[in-house]
Enzyme design. Structure first.
Site, PDB file in Angstrom:
ATOM      1  N   GLN A   1     -64.663  12.944  15.160  1.00 40.44           N
ATOM      2  CA  GLN A   1     -65.115  11.572  14.865  1.00 40.44           C
ATOM      3  C   GLN A   1     -66.605  11.373  15.103  1.00 40.44           C
ATOM      4  O   GLN A   1     -67.170  10.380  14.651  1.00 40.44           O
ATOM      5  CB  GLN A   1     -64.324  10.563  15.714  1.00 40.44           C
ATOM      6  CG  GLN A   1     -62.868  10.437  15.289  1.00 40.44           C
ATOM      7  CD  GLN A   1     -62.159   9.415  16.147  1.00 40.44           C
ATOM      8  OE1 GLN A   1     -61.698   9.720  17.221  1.00 40.44           O
ATOM      9  NE2 GLN A   1     -62.106   8.182  15.682  1.00 40.44           N
TER      10      GLN A   1
ATOM     11  N   CYS B   1     -58.166   2.655  15.254  1.00 40.82           N
ATOM     12  CA  CYS B   1     -58.948   3.886  15.401  1.00 40.82           C
ATOM     13  C   CYS B   1     -60.413   3.511  15.237  1.00 40.82           C
ATOM     14  O   CYS B   1     -60.753   2.712  14.360  1.00 40.82           O
ATOM     15  CB  CYS B   1     -58.523   4.870  14.314  1.00 40.82           C
ATOM     16  SG  CYS B   1     -59.488   6.392  14.279  1.00 40.82           S
ATOM     17  N   LEU B   2     -61.280   4.097  16.054  1.00 43.98           N
ATOM     18  CA  LEU B   2     -62.702   3.758  15.967  1.00 43.98           C
ATOM     19  C   LEU B   2     -63.308   4.146  14.617  1.00 43.98           C
ATOM     20  O   LEU B   2     -64.343   3.616  14.226  1.00 43.98           O
ATOM     21  CB  LEU B   2     -63.478   4.402  17.121  1.00 43.98           C
ATOM     22  CG  LEU B   2     -63.157   3.867  18.519  1.00 43.98           C
ATOM     23  CD1 LEU B   2     -63.945   4.621  19.582  1.00 43.98           C
ATOM     24  CD2 LEU B   2     -63.423   2.370  18.629  1.00 43.98           C
TER      25      LEU B   2
ATOM     26  N   HIS C   1     -52.307  10.564  18.790  1.00 46.29           N
ATOM     27  CA  HIS C   1     -53.327  10.107  17.834  1.00 46.29           C
ATOM     28  C   HIS C   1     -54.536  11.050  17.829  1.00 46.29           C
ATOM     29  O   HIS C   1     -55.021  11.447  16.764  1.00 46.29           O
ATOM     30  CB  HIS C   1     -53.750   8.680  18.220  1.00 46.29           C
ATOM     31  CG  HIS C   1     -54.830   8.079  17.363  1.00 46.29           C
ATOM     32  ND1 HIS C   1     -54.620   6.990  16.547  1.00 46.29           N
ATOM     33  CD2 HIS C   1     -56.149   8.412  17.211  1.00 46.29           C
ATOM     34  CE1 HIS C   1     -55.760   6.693  15.930  1.00 46.29           C
ATOM     35  NE2 HIS C   1     -56.710   7.534  16.312  1.00 46.29           N
ATOM     36  N   GLU C   2     -55.015  11.414  19.021  1.00 45.59           N
ATOM     37  CA  GLU C   2     -56.224  12.254  19.092  1.00 45.59           C
ATOM     38  C   GLU C   2     -55.947  13.692  18.645  1.00 45.59           C
ATOM     39  O   GLU C   2     -56.793  14.311  17.983  1.00 45.59           O
ATOM     40  CB  GLU C   2     -56.827  12.229  20.496  1.00 45.59           C
ATOM     41  CG  GLU C   2     -57.262  10.851  21.002  1.00 45.59           C
ATOM     42  CD  GLU C   2     -58.090  10.046  20.012  1.00 45.59           C
ATOM     43  OE1 GLU C   2     -58.835  10.632  19.205  1.00 45.59           O
ATOM     44  OE2 GLU C   2     -57.967   8.801  20.034  1.00 45.59           O
TER      45      GLU C   2
ATOM     46  N   HIS D   1     -56.113  13.914  15.000  1.00 48.81           N
ATOM     47  CA  HIS D   1     -57.490  14.006  14.480  1.00 48.81           C
ATOM     48  C   HIS D   1     -57.942  15.465  14.375  1.00 48.81           C
ATOM     49  O   HIS D   1     -58.629  15.843  13.412  1.00 48.81           O
ATOM     50  CB  HIS D   1     -58.475  13.286  15.407  1.00 48.81           C
ATOM     51  CG  HIS D   1     -58.649  11.823  15.107  1.00 48.81           C
ATOM     52  ND1 HIS D   1     -59.087  11.354  13.892  1.00 48.81           N
ATOM     53  CD2 HIS D   1     -58.468  10.724  15.885  1.00 48.81           C
ATOM     54  CE1 HIS D   1     -59.169  10.023  13.930  1.00 48.81           C
ATOM     55  NE2 HIS D   1     -58.788   9.612  15.121  1.00 48.81           N
TER      56      HIS D   1
ATOM     57  N   GLY E   1     -59.582   6.381  23.011  1.00 47.64           N
ATOM     58  CA  GLY E   1     -59.649   7.820  22.796  1.00 47.64           C
ATOM     59  C   GLY E   1     -60.632   8.153  21.701  1.00 47.64           C
ATOM     60  O   GLY E   1     -61.009   7.294  20.896  1.00 47.64           O
TER      61      GLY E   1
HETATM   62 NI    NI Z   1     -58.683   7.693  15.921  1.00 49.35          NI
END
Ligand code: NI
Length: 160
Positions: A51, A91-92, A133-134, A137, A46
């Site tokens: 991000q 997480c990226l 999670h997204e 963000h 995701g």
């Molecule tokens: Ni993330």
């Protein structure tokens, strides 16, 4: 399409609240395409627009590259959540860091697809985790602030 740079831990944009999308135009379509390409390039499940440095309420999710299609949600809102799961997460924006967090077992999310049509998705297990999670963000929240104590692991990437 183009790869975008992923904002990393320490970048203050990650703690900012994203703004609702008001117009679905070509620029937004380009952003969505780039987010999908960037997510796939880094093997993420995701990605939120913040991000890649864009404070708009847009997320893309792809929990199963073999089977599922990419989910694109604009202005997503979690309508319901049920149960709890204690799961490993990464997480990226926090490369090589993994930890356990508590996420809902099931979520119902509503938003617009990339054509502006209202969609409602019920996600379970990994999909519920990814949606939670997204959406976090978009509210300036990152997983590292809600990890279970003592569960943080650093994984050193293999040398190529
Ligand atoms: Ni993330």
């Amino acid at each position: 399409m183009a790869l975008r740079t992923i904002r990393q831990e320490g970048d203050e944009i990650l703690s900012k609240i994203s703004k609702p999308v008001e117009k679905i135009d070509d620029k937004l379509q380009e952003l969505i395409d780039d987010m999908i390409e960037t997510m796939h390039h880094y093997n993420g499940v995701g990605l939120a627009a913040v991000q890649v440095g864009v404070l708009k309420r847009v997320i893309v999710i792809h929990t199963d590259y073999e089977k599922e299609e990419v989910i694109v949600l604009i202005n997503p809102e979690i309508k319901k959540q049920k149960g709890e799961q204690c799961v490993e997460e990464g997480c990226l924006s926090f490369p090589n860091k993994f930890a356990k967090v508590v996420r809902p077992e099931e979520v119902v999310v509503e938003g617009l697809d990339r054509n502006g049509k209202t969609i409602k998705i019920t996600g379970k297990d990994l999909l519920a985790q990814a949606i939670a999670h997204e959406v976090d963000h978009l509210n300036g929240e990152v997983f590292i602030d809600k990890i279970l104590p003592g569960t943080l692991e650093y994984i050193t990437p293999e040398q190529e």
